[in-house]
Design a protein around this motif. Structure first.
Motif, short mmCIF file in Angstrom:
data_model
loop_
_atom_site.label_atom_id
_atom_site.label_comp_id
_atom_site.label_asym_id
_atom_site.label_seq_id
_atom_site.Cartn_x
_atom_site.Cartn_y
_atom_site.Cartn_z
N VAL A 1 42.25 20.24 38.76
CA VAL A 1 41.65 20.10 37.42
C VAL A 1 42.68 19.91 36.32
O VAL A 1 42.29 19.68 35.17
CB VAL A 1 40.75 21.31 37.08
N ASN B 1 42.38 17.03 33.86
CA ASN B 1 41.28 17.23 32.91
C ASN B 1 41.68 18.20 31.80
O ASN B 1 41.30 18.01 30.64
CB ASN B 1 40.05 17.78 33.63
N CYS C 1 41.79 17.23 27.89
CA CYS C 1 40.97 18.00 26.95
C CYS C 1 41.83 18.54 25.80
O CYS C 1 41.42 18.48 24.64
CB CYS C 1 40.30 19.14 27.71
N GLU D 1 34.91 23.76 33.76
CA GLU D 1 33.77 23.31 32.94
C GLU D 1 33.27 24.43 32.03
O GLU D 1 32.82 24.17 30.92
CB GLU D 1 32.63 22.81 33.84
#
Length: 186
Positions: free
Chosen positions: A69, A72, A76, A124
């Motif tokens: 992850v 990501n 972000c 998430e």
């Protein structure tokens, strides 16, 4: 001729503690004082003067997930102008402000993000902490009681059978509440 009547107005009696209170023409009832204004790029007039950084260690078993992850996470945080590093040798995650950082509080939010990732919260869910209205808190409940059996029973009440009690208590606290229980931490 019309009779002009003079009405003498009596001075209003003002309470002693409101003697110097004046009307504020800019403070009307249509203003919501509790509304938080969103911080946007361009609201900060100049760059940050110093670089701030935070580092958090993560356990070995989280290494594989974090590698998956991490692109990501970097993408972000790049939206806010924060640089993120994953050091697999030391087992740490580092977040730093850059010259492009436009929100001064985002470094605190980024610190909370990497703490949650280190505590096995999925990305998430953890990335929601970057929003202005959302905060996170890690509560250590291990030292609430000295008796091990009593502690296990209390923790089991939080978890409940198949996690049912947890869902009910989360809805009771707040509609937007996510409670995660790991060992001696809520």
């Amino acid at each position: 001729m019309a009779d002009a009547t003079i009405v003498e107005s009596e001075p209003q009696v003002v309470n002693k503690n409101k003697k110097y209170r004046k009307e504020k023409p800019w403070d009307t009832d249509d203003i919501d004082h509790w509304k938080m204004e969103e911080f946007k790029p361009g609201d900060m007039k100049s760059n940050l003067l110093e670089e701030s950084s935070f580092a958090t260690l993560f356990p070995k078993y989280r290494e594989k997930y974090l590698q998956q992850v991490w692109p990501n996470v970097v993408a972000c945080l790049k939206e806010y102008g924060v640089h993120a590093l994953l050091d697999l040798i030391e087992g740490s995650m580092i977040v730093k402000t850059t010259r492009k950082t436009w929100d001064p509080y985002v470094i605190i939010k980024a610190r909370d993000l990497i703490k949650l990732l280190a505590r096995s919260v999925p990305f998430e869910q953890a990335k929601r902490v970057l929003q202005d209205e959302i905060t996170s808190d890690i509560i250590k409940i291990g030292n609430v009681t000295r008796n091990k059996e009593r502690f296990v029973k209390r923790r089991q009440r939080l978890v409940g059978p198949n996690g049912n009690t947890l869902k009910v208590s989360g809805k009771r606290l707040s509609v937007y509440c996510h409670v995660c229980i790991r060992l001696s931490i809520v």
